[in-house]
Design a protein around this motif. Structure first.
Motif, PDB file in Angstrom:
ATOM      1  N   PRO A 162      61.245  16.246  62.716  1.00  0.00           N
ATOM      2  CA  PRO A 162      61.017  17.677  63.264  1.00  0.00           C
ATOM      3  C   PRO A 162      59.972  17.359  64.701  1.00  0.00           C
ATOM      4  O   PRO A 162      59.006  16.622  64.403  1.00  0.00           O
ATOM      5  CB  PRO A 162      60.387  18.390  62.295  1.00  0.00           C
ATOM      6  N   GLN A 163      60.280  17.960  65.526  1.00  0.00           N
ATOM      7  CA  GLN A 163      59.198  18.003  66.930  1.00  0.00           C
ATOM      8  C   GLN A 163      58.162  19.056  66.662  1.00  0.00           C
ATOM      9  O   GLN A 163      58.627  20.072  66.050  1.00  0.00           O
ATOM     10  CB  GLN A 163      59.870  18.189  68.032  1.00  0.00           C
ATOM     11  N   SER A 164      56.941  18.569  66.834  1.00  0.00           N
ATOM     12  CA  SER A 164      55.865  19.406  66.889  1.00  0.00           C
ATOM     13  C   SER A 164      55.802  20.501  67.929  1.00  0.00           C
ATOM     14  O   SER A 164      56.310  20.140  69.225  1.00  0.00           O
ATOM     15  CB  SER A 164      54.528  18.673  66.742  1.00  0.00           C
ATOM     16  N   LYS A 165      55.442  21.790  67.531  1.00  0.00           N
ATOM     17  CA  LYS A 165      55.499  22.720  68.545  1.00  0.00           C
ATOM     18  C   LYS A 165      54.280  22.535  69.365  1.00  0.00           C
ATOM     19  O   LYS A 165      53.219  22.188  68.896  1.00  0.00           O
ATOM     20  CB  LYS A 165      55.415  23.967  67.986  1.00  0.00           C
ATOM     21  N   PRO A 166      54.278  22.899  70.675  1.00  0.00           N
ATOM     22  CA  PRO A 166      52.939  22.856  71.719  1.00  0.00           C
ATOM     23  C   PRO A 166      51.924  23.944  71.097  1.00  0.00           C
ATOM     24  O   PRO A 166      52.607  24.916  70.500  1.00  0.00           O
ATOM     25  CB  PRO A 166      53.717  23.050  72.930  1.00  0.00           C
ATOM     26  N   ALA A 167      50.871  23.562  71.098  1.00  0.00           N
ATOM     27  CA  ALA A 167      49.789  24.460  70.896  1.00  0.00           C
ATOM     28  C   ALA A 167      49.957  25.798  71.702  1.00  0.00           C
ATOM     29  O   ALA A 167      50.086  25.634  72.853  1.00  0.00           O
ATOM     30  CB  ALA A 167      48.399  23.953  70.571  1.00  0.00           C
ATOM     31  N   ALA A 168      49.661  26.972  71.007  1.00  0.00           N
ATOM     32  CA  ALA A 168      49.611  28.176  71.672  1.00  0.00           C
ATOM     33  C   ALA A 168      48.339  28.294  72.568  1.00  0.00           C
ATOM     34  O   ALA A 168      47.345  27.952  72.141  1.00  0.00           O
ATOM     35  CB  ALA A 168      49.956  29.265  70.792  1.00  0.00           C
TER      36      ALA A 168
END
Length: 82
Positions: free
Chosen positions: A4-10
Motif C-alpha cells: 500500500p502506498q502512503s497517502k500524501p499529508a493533508a
C-alpha cells in the motif's frame, strides 16, 4: 505482492481570523433597531402585555457594550501578536 502506498499529508488548514468588532456592532445595532421599532408601537405592545420585549432589546444593547469592548480587545491582541 502489492504494497500500500502512503497517502500524501493533508495541508494544514489555518483558522479563519476575521475581525470580531463588526459582529458586536451589528448585534448591538440589531437590538437597538428592534427596540426602536417596538418603541414606535409601544401602545400595542403594552396593550398586549409584551413590554418584556422592550426590556429584552434594552438588555441586548447593554450586554452588547461589554461584548464590544471584549471583541475590540481580542482583535487588538491578535493584531499585535501577528
Amino acid at each position: 505482492m502489492d504494497t500500500p502506498q502512503s497517502k500524501p499529508a493533508a495541508p494544514q488548514v489555518k483558522p479563519l481570523e476575521a475581525r470580531m468588532v463588526p459582529f458586536a456592532v451589528i448585534g448591538i445595532a440589531v437590538w437597538a433597531v428592534l427596540g426602536l421599532v417596538l418603541l414606535a408601537f409601544h401602545d400595542w405592545v403594552s396593550a398586549h402585555g409584551h413590554t418584556r420585549w422592550l426590556w429584552t432589546c434594552l438588555a441586548g444593547v447593554l450586554w452588547g457594550l461589554p461584548g464590544l469592548y471584549v471583541m475590540y480587545r481580542h482583535d487588538r491582541r491578535r493584531r499585535s501578536a501577528s
